[in-house]
Design an enzyme around this catalytic site. Structure first.
Site, PDB file in Angstrom:
ATOM      1  N   CYS A   4      -6.536  12.437  13.225  1.00  0.00           N
ATOM      2  CA  CYS A   4      -7.651  12.632  12.655  1.00  0.00           C
ATOM      3  C   CYS A   4      -7.452  13.811  12.068  1.00  0.00           C
ATOM      4  CB  CYS A   4      -8.768  12.570  13.643  1.00  0.00           C
ATOM      5  SG  CYS A   4     -10.401  13.202  12.919  1.00  0.00           S
ATOM      6  N   GLY A 102     -21.211   7.477   1.841  1.00  0.00           N
ATOM      7  CA  GLY A 102     -20.223   8.287   1.282  1.00  0.00           C
ATOM      8  C   GLY A 102     -19.021   9.244   2.101  1.00  0.00           C
ATOM      9  N   HIS A 109     -19.066  16.150  10.358  1.00  0.00           N
ATOM     10  CA  HIS A 109     -19.070  17.424   9.699  1.00  0.00           C
ATOM     11  C   HIS A 109     -20.224  17.608   9.085  1.00  0.00           C
ATOM     12  CE1 HIS A 109     -16.989  14.112   7.252  1.00  0.00           C
ATOM     13  NE2 HIS A 109     -17.411  15.198   6.334  1.00  0.00           N
TER      14      HIS A 109
HETATM   15  P1  AMP Z   1     -17.354  13.360   3.813  1.00  0.00           P
HETATM   16  O1  AMP Z   1     -17.171  12.687   2.265  1.00  0.00           O
HETATM   17  O2  AMP Z   1     -18.595  13.564   3.937  1.00  0.00           O
HETATM   18  O3  AMP Z   1     -16.667  12.455   4.623  1.00  0.00           O
HETATM   19  O4  AMP Z   1     -16.483  14.849   3.173  1.00  0.00           O
HETATM   20  C1  AMP Z   1     -15.178  15.104   3.541  1.00  0.00           C
HETATM   21  C2  AMP Z   1     -14.905  16.195   2.817  1.00  0.00           C
HETATM   22  O5  AMP Z   1     -13.772  16.667   3.363  1.00  0.00           O
HETATM   23  C3  AMP Z   1     -14.735  16.249   1.394  1.00  0.00           C
HETATM   24  O6  AMP Z   1     -15.724  17.011   0.726  1.00  0.00           O
HETATM   25  C4  AMP Z   1     -13.551  16.850   1.138  1.00  0.00           C
HETATM   26  O7  AMP Z   1     -13.263  17.356  -0.009  1.00  0.00           O
HETATM   27  C5  AMP Z   1     -13.191  17.449   2.366  1.00  0.00           C
HETATM   28  N1  AMP Z   1     -11.586  17.784   2.743  1.00  0.00           N
HETATM   29  C6  AMP Z   1     -10.715  16.736   2.979  1.00  0.00           C
HETATM   30  N2  AMP Z   1      -9.398  17.225   3.487  1.00  0.00           N
HETATM   31  C7  AMP Z   1      -9.825  18.502   3.564  1.00  0.00           C
HETATM   32  C8  AMP Z   1      -8.916  19.511   4.011  1.00  0.00           C
HETATM   33  N3  AMP Z   1      -7.567  19.253   4.106  1.00  0.00           N
HETATM   34  N4  AMP Z   1      -9.577  20.759   4.117  1.00  0.00           N
HETATM   35  C9  AMP Z   1     -10.571  21.013   3.624  1.00  0.00           C
HETATM   36  N5  AMP Z   1     -11.682  20.163   3.307  1.00  0.00           N
HETATM   37  C10 AMP Z   1     -11.093  18.860   3.307  1.00  0.00           C
HETATM   38 ZN    ZN Z   2     -11.316  14.138  14.702  1.00  0.00          ZN
END
Ligand code: AMP
Ligand code: ZN
Length: 121
Positions: A4, A102, A109
């Site tokens: 993950c 989405g 998070h």
């Molecule tokens: P969600 O669509 O709510 O699952 O949002 C996932 C978020 O994680 C998106 O806004 C991505 O830009 C962010 N994200 C993905 N990979 C990383 C990373 N390595 N570091 C920081 N944010 C990330």
């Molecule tokens: Zn996890």
């Protein structure tokens, strides 16, 4: 080892721009910010979605929500009401859940999105 992404970030196996950490959560800047301020508050425990939370997670969820305004203020999008009652600043808080919500990363998070126009597009 967990595959993950956010477990790896929480364990510092993948770098991030961290803005907060305690025993239960980490917070770091979103890699693709949707607004001038965009960070994520992430539990260290792997929980896939908000829909997977139970009463066991009530303290953790409360902690995440209470951290949002505190960290938002530190990041420059404080919500204030002046002596005349005029409000300014502020931010959005968002949990995406599942495909229709989405959600892209299946580790719980909380998005905190702020600045002059804290929305996508
Ligand atoms: P969600 O669509 O709510 O699952 O949002 C996932 C978020 O994680 C998106 O806004 C991505 O830009 C962010 N994200 C993905 N990979 C990383 C990373 N390595 N570091 C920081 N944010 C990330
Ligand atoms: Zn996890």
């Amino acid at each position: 080892m967990s595959a993950c992404l956010f477990c790896k970030i929480a364990a510092k196996q993948i770098p991030s721009t961290a803005i907060y950490e305690d025993d239960d959560v980490v917070a770091f800047l979103d890699i693709h910010p949707a607004a001038p301020v965009h960070f994520l508050i992430v539990p260290k425990e792997h929980i896939a979605t908000l829909a997977d939370c139970t009463e066991h997670h009530a303290f953790l969820l409360g902690k995440m929500m209470l951290l949002a305004p505190r960290l938002a203020a530190e990041q420059g999008c404080n919500y204030v009401v002046d002596a005349q009652g005029v409000a300014s600043g502020g931010f959005k808080t968002l949990f995406n859940t599942g495909p229709d919500g989405g959600q892209e990363v299946y580790h719980l998070h909380l998005h905190v999105i702020g600045g002059p126009h804290p929305w996508r597009g």
